[in-house]
Write an enzyme that holds these catalytic residues in place. Sequence first.
Site, PDB file in Angstrom:
ATOM      1  N   LYS A 212       0.836  -1.212   0.000  1.00  0.00           N
ATOM      2  CA  LYS A 212       0.000   0.000   0.000  1.00  0.00           C
ATOM      3  C   LYS A 212       0.872   1.264   0.000  1.00  0.00           C
ATOM      4  O   LYS A 212       0.623   2.221  -0.742  1.00  0.00           O
ATOM      5  CB  LYS A 212      -0.927  -0.018   1.216  1.00  0.00           C
ATOM      6  CG  LYS A 212      -1.690   1.265   1.462  1.00  0.00           C
ATOM      7  CD  LYS A 212      -2.595   1.604   0.283  1.00  0.00           C
ATOM      8  CE  LYS A 212      -3.072   3.041   0.361  1.00  0.00           C
ATOM      9  NZ  LYS A 212      -4.349   3.216   0.941  1.00  0.00           N
ATOM     10  N   CYS A 266      -3.681  10.821   1.781  1.00  0.00           N
ATOM     11  CA  CYS A 266      -3.019   9.552   1.502  1.00  0.00           C
ATOM     12  C   CYS A 266      -1.656   9.761   0.878  1.00  0.00           C
ATOM     13  O   CYS A 266      -0.626   9.439   1.469  1.00  0.00           O
ATOM     14  CB  CYS A 266      -3.888   8.739   0.553  1.00  0.00           C
ATOM     15  SG  CYS A 266      -5.591   8.665   1.093  1.00  0.00           S
TER      16      CYS A 266
HETATM   17  N1  SAJ Z   1      -2.319  14.833  -8.478  1.00  0.00           N
HETATM   18  C1  SAJ Z   1      -1.506  15.591  -9.308  1.00  0.00           C
HETATM   19  N2  SAJ Z   1      -1.206  15.116 -10.564  1.00  0.00           N
HETATM   20  C2  SAJ Z   1      -1.680  13.914 -11.001  1.00  0.00           C
HETATM   21  C3  SAJ Z   1      -2.511  13.143 -10.158  1.00  0.00           C
HETATM   22  C4  SAJ Z   1      -2.804  13.625  -8.900  1.00  0.00           C
HETATM   23  O1  SAJ Z   1      -1.044  16.686  -8.948  1.00  0.00           O
HETATM   24  O2  SAJ Z   1      -1.381  13.561 -12.142  1.00  0.00           O
HETATM   25  C5  SAJ Z   1      -2.638  15.331  -7.135  1.00  0.00           C
HETATM   26  C6  SAJ Z   1      -4.127  15.576  -6.923  1.00  0.00           C
HETATM   27  O3  SAJ Z   1      -4.503  16.833  -7.414  1.00  0.00           O
HETATM   28  C7  SAJ Z   1      -4.240  15.469  -5.422  1.00  0.00           C
HETATM   29  C8  SAJ Z   1      -3.191  14.396  -5.071  1.00  0.00           C
HETATM   30  O4  SAJ Z   1      -2.325  14.323  -6.184  1.00  0.00           O
HETATM   31  O5  SAJ Z   1      -3.896  16.688  -4.781  1.00  0.00           O
HETATM   32  C9  SAJ Z   1      -3.750  13.042  -4.758  1.00  0.00           C
HETATM   33  O6  SAJ Z   1      -4.794  12.702  -5.657  1.00  0.00           O
HETATM   34  P1  SAJ Z   1      -4.948  11.239  -6.299  1.00  0.00           P
HETATM   35  O7  SAJ Z   1      -6.127  11.247  -7.182  1.00  0.00           O
HETATM   36  O8  SAJ Z   1      -3.654  10.829  -6.906  1.00  0.00           O
HETATM   37  O9  SAJ Z   1      -5.142  10.254  -5.055  1.00  0.00           O
HETATM   38  P2  SAJ Z   1      -6.097  10.201  -3.749  1.00  0.00           P
HETATM   39  O10 SAJ Z   1      -5.335  10.775  -2.605  1.00  0.00           O
HETATM   40  O11 SAJ Z   1      -7.457  10.719  -3.992  1.00  0.00           O
HETATM   41  O12 SAJ Z   1      -6.226   8.582  -3.565  1.00  0.00           O
HETATM   42  C10 SAJ Z   1      -5.048   7.786  -3.529  1.00  0.00           C
HETATM   43  C11 SAJ Z   1      -5.216   6.603  -4.517  1.00  0.00           C
HETATM   44  N3  SAJ Z   1      -3.925   5.935  -4.702  1.00  0.00           N
HETATM   45  C12 SAJ Z   1      -3.421   5.696  -5.944  1.00  0.00           C
HETATM   46  O13 SAJ Z   1      -3.965   6.055  -6.957  1.00  0.00           O
HETATM   47  C13 SAJ Z   1      -2.127   4.948  -5.982  1.00  0.00           C
HETATM   48  C14 SAJ Z   1      -6.265   5.630  -3.983  1.00  0.00           C
HETATM   49  O14 SAJ Z   1      -6.351   4.474  -4.822  1.00  0.00           O
HETATM   50  C15 SAJ Z   1      -5.923   5.202  -2.549  1.00  0.00           C
HETATM   51  O15 SAJ Z   1      -6.878   4.305  -2.012  1.00  0.00           O
HETATM   52  C16 SAJ Z   1      -5.905   6.453  -1.707  1.00  0.00           C
HETATM   53  O16 SAJ Z   1      -4.852   7.315  -2.206  1.00  0.00           O
HETATM   54  C17 SAJ Z   1      -5.649   6.050  -0.264  1.00  0.00           C
HETATM   55  O17 SAJ Z   1      -6.622   5.970   0.515  1.00  0.00           O
HETATM   56  O18 SAJ Z   1      -4.499   5.750   0.090  1.00  0.00           O
END
Ligand code: SAJ
Length: 408
Positions: A212, A266
């Site tokens: 994870k 996360c």
């Molecule tokens: N972000 C970027 N650029 C990107 C993708 C995301 O700047 O290309 C930023 C987003 O704007 C945000 C942050 O990253 O601020 C996190 O967003 P996210 O959509 O990547 O993830 P979370 O935090 O909503 O959810 C993540 C997920 N993990 C992965 O995709 C590996 C989810 O599957 C997990 O269950 C969750 O963390 C968790 O609970 O750990």
Amino acid sequence: MSFETISVIGLGYIGLPTAAVFASRKKNVIGVDANQQVVDTINRGEIHIVEPDLDIVVRATVTEGYLRATIQPEPANAFLIAVPTPFKDAHVPDLSYVEAASMAIAPVLKKGDLVVLESTSPVGTTEQMAAWLASARSDLTFPQQGGEYSDIRIAHCPERVLPGHVLSELVQNDRVVGGMTVKCSEMAVNLYKTFVKGECIITNARTAEMCKLTENSSRDVNIALANELSIICDKLNINVWELIELANRHPRVNILQPGPGVGGHCIAVDPWFIVSNTPKEAKLIHMARQVNDNKPQWVIEKIVAKAERFKRPVIGCLGLTFKANIDDLRESPALGIVRKLIAMDVGKIMVCEPNVNDGFSEFPLCDLATVLREADILVVLVDHDEFKRVDQQVLKEKVVIDTRGIWR
Ligand code: SAJ
């Protein structure tokens, strides 16, 4: 093992949907939460978090009598612990909620029960949880003492659902199941097969914990690369969005998107659990955290530099949440940037956040049309759909800082 009664400890973003999905499969589910308000809300068939369709499932399962919430743990066949695992100062993991949950369920455990840790946790936490449980119940045996013949089975099965898509991802995603013994894993797989359509893959508890953390660190490191590229491209006068689109045409390149920083509870947290365990070795993971944590400051400096050209500019900030089309403000870089701009008194700050309304009182929010009309400088902080639809003609007379690349 049929798991007639399942108890979920911690009824937040993960625990409540998990409890509701088990209950929707006609299991008796006892949800446990330390917050009386949360317990009362759920027992009325209502919810205290925002997640599409969750209200419908909770209302139905509470009404049918399959889901019920309480403060005090009660006997069950399986206990799932889904409590927060934040960090303290200096990014040291705070396991106090896991400890409190372990101590709370220990008195009601009985021979044959399964305890699953779902919270994202530093490597070794499942073993630590087993030790806490054993210290409270010397009359029962646990896997660290009894191996395959223990009275209590223990496993780690990290949640991996994406906020906003929780109900479908809970069912469809594969699950990594790390038991302290093989029998522990098998029992946990039986439990999850109640609703999981994805594959349940068995490993040991430490690997499941690290898996994870690795998933979220992988995303963090990849976003850090995108963020670093955006800073480099700004200096070299290259459009980073075009650059990434072109580079991603290569069959083995897949760069993520730059933004104003990384938020949520996360990705901005979990890599620190690896750094904290192995500080000397986790160099790249640590550096990625720093790159992403420093991005909001870089955005602020960009805005300040543009503002200097005006006497007292109206700065329109679009978006406050940590990512697009949700209402979640946790660890949001956008919110941090706006707070700092207000504190620095860079100009008149106008903020539009269409997904947040009731209960937000820290500063006034404005509607999109007003911000677009009045702003001298427009800053895109979140790529909400409403902002993507803005007529680009409106932007002609404005200074635009688009941290999400929606108006290329
Ligand atoms: N972000 C970027 N650029 C990107 C993708 C995301 O700047 O290309 C930023 C987003 O704007 C945000 C942050 O990253 O601020 C996190 O967003 P996210 O959509 O990547 O993830 P979370 O935090 O909503 O959810 C993540 C997920 N993990 C992965 O995709 C590996 C989810 O599957 C997990 O269950 C969750 O963390 C968790 O609970 O750990």
